[in-house]
Each structure stands twice: as C-alpha cells, then as structure tokens.
Design a protein around this motif. Structure first.
Motif, PDB file in Angstrom:
ATOM      1  N   VAL A  57     -67.086 -51.235 -67.974  1.00 31.45           N
ATOM      2  CA  VAL A  57     -65.963 -51.317 -67.189  1.00 31.45           C
ATOM      3  C   VAL A  57     -66.206 -51.801 -65.676  1.00 31.45           C
ATOM      4  O   VAL A  57     -67.273 -51.287 -65.172  1.00 31.45           O
ATOM      5  N   GLU A  58     -65.922 -52.846 -65.210  1.00 32.11           N
ATOM      6  CA  GLU A  58     -66.095 -53.618 -63.795  1.00 32.11           C
ATOM      7  C   GLU A  58     -64.957 -53.675 -63.032  1.00 32.11           C
ATOM      8  O   GLU A  58     -63.832 -54.053 -63.542  1.00 32.11           O
ATOM      9  N   ARG A  59     -65.039 -53.362 -61.793  1.00 36.61           N
ATOM     10  CA  ARG A  59     -63.774 -53.395 -60.857  1.00 36.61           C
ATOM     11  C   ARG A  59     -64.358 -53.856 -59.532  1.00 36.61           C
ATOM     12  O   ARG A  59     -65.481 -53.660 -59.138  1.00 36.61           O
ATOM     13  N   ASP A  60     -63.552 -54.402 -58.746  1.00 36.19           N
ATOM     14  CA  ASP A  60     -63.587 -54.773 -57.148  1.00 36.19           C
ATOM     15  C   ASP A  60     -62.216 -54.251 -56.610  1.00 36.19           C
ATOM     16  O   ASP A  60     -61.211 -53.987 -57.186  1.00 36.19           O
ATOM     17  N   LEU A  61     -62.606 -53.991 -55.302  1.00 35.78           N
ATOM     18  CA  LEU A  61     -61.389 -53.465 -54.734  1.00 35.78           C
ATOM     19  C   LEU A  61     -61.030 -54.595 -53.327  1.00 35.78           C
ATOM     20  O   LEU A  61     -62.130 -54.927 -52.918  1.00 35.78           O
ATOM     21  N   MET A  62     -59.871 -54.581 -52.980  1.00 34.15           N
ATOM     22  CA  MET A  62     -59.555 -55.715 -51.919  1.00 34.15           C
ATOM     23  C   MET A  62     -58.590 -55.052 -50.934  1.00 34.15           C
ATOM     24  O   MET A  62     -57.687 -54.554 -51.490  1.00 34.15           O
ATOM     25  N   LEU A  63     -58.633 -55.226 -49.605  1.00 33.26           N
ATOM     26  CA  LEU A  63     -57.757 -54.999 -48.729  1.00 33.26           C
ATOM     27  C   LEU A  63     -57.340 -56.292 -48.237  1.00 33.26           C
ATOM     28  O   LEU A  63     -58.159 -57.234 -47.772  1.00 33.26           O
ATOM     29  N   ILE A  64     -55.971 -56.611 -48.026  1.00 31.67           N
ATOM     30  CA  ILE A  64     -55.500 -57.917 -47.391  1.00 31.67           C
ATOM     31  C   ILE A  64     -54.502 -57.800 -46.786  1.00 31.67           C
ATOM     32  O   ILE A  64     -53.366 -56.896 -47.038  1.00 31.67           O
ATOM     33  N   LYS A  65     -54.161 -58.366 -45.619  1.00 28.14           N
ATOM     34  CA  LYS A  65     -52.998 -58.553 -44.711  1.00 28.14           C
ATOM     35  C   LYS A  65     -52.351 -59.994 -44.975  1.00 28.14           C
ATOM     36  O   LYS A  65     -53.165 -60.932 -44.978  1.00 28.14           O
ATOM     37  N   VAL A  66     -51.064 -59.699 -45.264  1.00 26.29           N
ATOM     38  CA  VAL A  66     -50.243 -60.761 -45.659  1.00 26.29           C
ATOM     39  C   VAL A  66     -49.167 -60.908 -44.677  1.00 26.29           C
ATOM     40  O   VAL A  66     -48.688 -59.935 -44.569  1.00 26.29           O
ATOM     41  N   LYS A  67     -48.863 -62.070 -44.247  1.00 26.02           N
ATOM     42  CA  LYS A  67     -47.824 -62.587 -43.127  1.00 26.02           C
ATOM     43  C   LYS A  67     -46.436 -62.096 -44.065  1.00 26.02           C
ATOM     44  O   LYS A  67     -46.302 -62.369 -45.066  1.00 26.02           O
ATOM     45  N   THR A  68     -45.355 -61.215 -43.266  1.00 27.77           N
ATOM     46  CA  THR A  68     -43.908 -61.079 -43.785  1.00 27.77           C
ATOM     47  C   THR A  68     -43.136 -61.694 -43.001  1.00 27.77           C
ATOM     48  O   THR A  68     -42.703 -61.154 -41.694  1.00 27.77           O
ATOM     49  N   GLU A  69     -42.672 -62.680 -42.960  1.00 26.60           N
ATOM     50  CA  GLU A  69     -41.546 -63.550 -42.560  1.00 26.60           C
ATOM     51  C   GLU A  69     -40.275 -62.967 -43.016  1.00 26.60           C
ATOM     52  O   GLU A  69     -40.185 -62.394 -44.020  1.00 26.60           O
ATOM     53  N   THR A  70     -39.388 -62.897 -42.033  1.00 19.31           N
ATOM     54  CA  THR A  70     -37.869 -62.333 -42.385  1.00 19.31           C
ATOM     55  C   THR A  70     -37.421 -62.855 -43.770  1.00 19.31           C
ATOM     56  O   THR A  70     -37.340 -63.971 -44.073  1.00 19.31           O
ATOM     57  N   GLY A  71     -36.951 -61.769 -44.554  1.00 16.18           N
ATOM     58  CA  GLY A  71     -36.515 -62.099 -45.851  1.00 16.18           C
ATOM     59  C   GLY A  71     -37.493 -62.302 -47.040  1.00 16.18           C
ATOM     60  O   GLY A  71     -37.113 -62.472 -47.989  1.00 16.18           O
ATOM     61  N   ARG A  72     -38.955 -62.160 -46.422  1.00 16.53           N
ATOM     62  CA  ARG A  72     -39.668 -62.572 -47.840  1.00 16.53           C
ATOM     63  C   ARG A  72     -40.593 -61.289 -48.223  1.00 16.53           C
ATOM     64  O   ARG A  72     -41.452 -61.338 -49.072  1.00 16.53           O
ATOM     65  N   ARG A  73     -40.375 -60.490 -47.571  1.00 11.66           N
ATOM     66  CA  ARG A  73     -41.018 -59.183 -47.710  1.00 11.66           C
ATOM     67  C   ARG A  73     -40.680 -58.575 -49.259  1.00 11.66           C
ATOM     68  O   ARG A  73     -41.892 -57.958 -49.839  1.00 11.66           O
ATOM     69  N   SER A  74     -39.730 -58.732 -49.810  1.00 11.81           N
ATOM     70  CA  SER A  74     -39.272 -58.474 -50.986  1.00 11.81           C
ATOM     71  C   SER A  74     -40.069 -59.032 -52.175  1.00 11.81           C
ATOM     72  O   SER A  74     -40.412 -58.483 -53.071  1.00 11.81           O
ATOM     73  N   GLU A  75     -40.422 -60.342 -51.741  1.00  8.83           N
ATOM     74  CA  GLU A  75     -41.285 -61.258 -52.719  1.00  8.83           C
ATOM     75  C   GLU A  75     -42.744 -60.750 -52.781  1.00  8.83           C
ATOM     76  O   GLU A  75     -43.132 -60.751 -54.032  1.00  8.83           O
TER      77      GLU A  75
END
Length: 172
Positions: free
Chosen positions: A82-100
């Motif tokens: 079993v192998e895994r990677d871990l990631m932290l990522i910051k993604v822009k959130t424009e108005t109305g797109r956070r739910s997507e």
C-alpha cells in the motif's frame, strides 16, 4: 521503471545526507523521498522512489546495504503493498465557486483544513494518480500553493519491524 524502496535506518544525525549523497554521487535520481521515525524511536524508515531498470535497482540496493547505519532495505516493486502521498494545496475561491471546490474535495475524499476569504486549503492523500488528478481538477480555479510529501509505503502481510535494539539484525 519506477521502484519503491524502503530502508530501515538507525535514527542518527546525517543518515539522510549520507544516503542521498551516495545516490547522487553515483548518478541516481530520487523521484520521491519520505523519512520518519518508526514505532521504535531508535529507527527511522526511509521510503524512496528511483527510476531505472532492474540492473539500476540492484546497484542502488547494494550501495545502500553497504552503509553502516542502514539495517535493512526492501524493494516493494512487484510485491503487494500500500502506498500513499499526502498533499496540502491552497486553491483560490472566487465568489460563488467555493461550493464547486467543496464538491471536488468530497469526490476525491479530501478535507478542507483552512478557509479564508480568498482561498481554501485542502488536505488530500492517496495514490500518486489520485493526487495528480485532483491537481488537474482544481487547476482552473487557480492554485496558490502546493506541497506534497514523498511516497510512503508498507508491504501487505509481512513486515520490516523496527522493534529491535539499534545494531541488532532484523528478520523479515
């Protein structure tokens, strides 16, 4: 061909530098590297990925086994693991797109771990293909920052135990 190797090493200063220096001096590139303490604080486990044919892998393994602070080296390639990677990522959130973005996080079984007015920070773990697919899925929103761990892996069924005193032989 990519090979996943795991090395049980004595938990001492300079071990990582010796191993990476040895590999670099012989022209081997480390595609991925993760190091951490094991269940026994006297040992660390290094999991790394190298590319090359079986001859290259054999050379890498033999060179690693010559280093005194390495207790054991296993090649996980071709074995059930079993192998895994871990990631932290910051993604822009424009108005109305956070739910997507939230929907994508749920689909990929990630977690939102921080929220601000301008972005969300997401934690996601899994196989490399899953991480890559998530990156591509959120790229249109705008990636602000991204950090990944190296690959970690464990064999299914058998184990390379660190439940011994430093310097004692380890049996599979």
């Amino acid at each position: 061909m990519r090979h996943v190797l795991s090395a049980l090493v004595m938990n001492q200063p300079g071990v990582l530098a010796r191993i990476s220096g040895m590999l670099a001096s012989r022209g081997f590139n480390i595609d991925s590297l993760a190091v951490g303490e094991t269940e026994n604080p006297e040992f660390s486990r290094m999991t790394f990925v190298v590319s090359g044919d079986d001859r290259v892998l054999d050379q890498v393994r033999k060179q690693l086994e010559k280093i005194v602070t390495i207790v054991k080296v296993l090649d996980y390639s071709g074995k059930e693991h079993v192998e895994r990677d871990l990631m932290l990522i910051k993604v822009k959130t424009e108005t109305g797109r956070r739910s997507e973005i939230k929907e994508l996080v749920e689909i990929f079984r990630g977690r939102i771990v921080d929220v601000s007015a301008a972005h969300v920070m997401i934690e996601i773990s899994g196989q490399e293909k899953k991480i890559e697919a998530f990156i591509e899925a959120v790229r249109p929103f705008g990636i602000l920052e991204l950090v990944r761990t190296g690959r970690i892996a464990l064999l299914r069924g058998s184990s390379m135990s660190a439940d011994v005193s430093a310097g004692a032989p380890v049996e599979e």
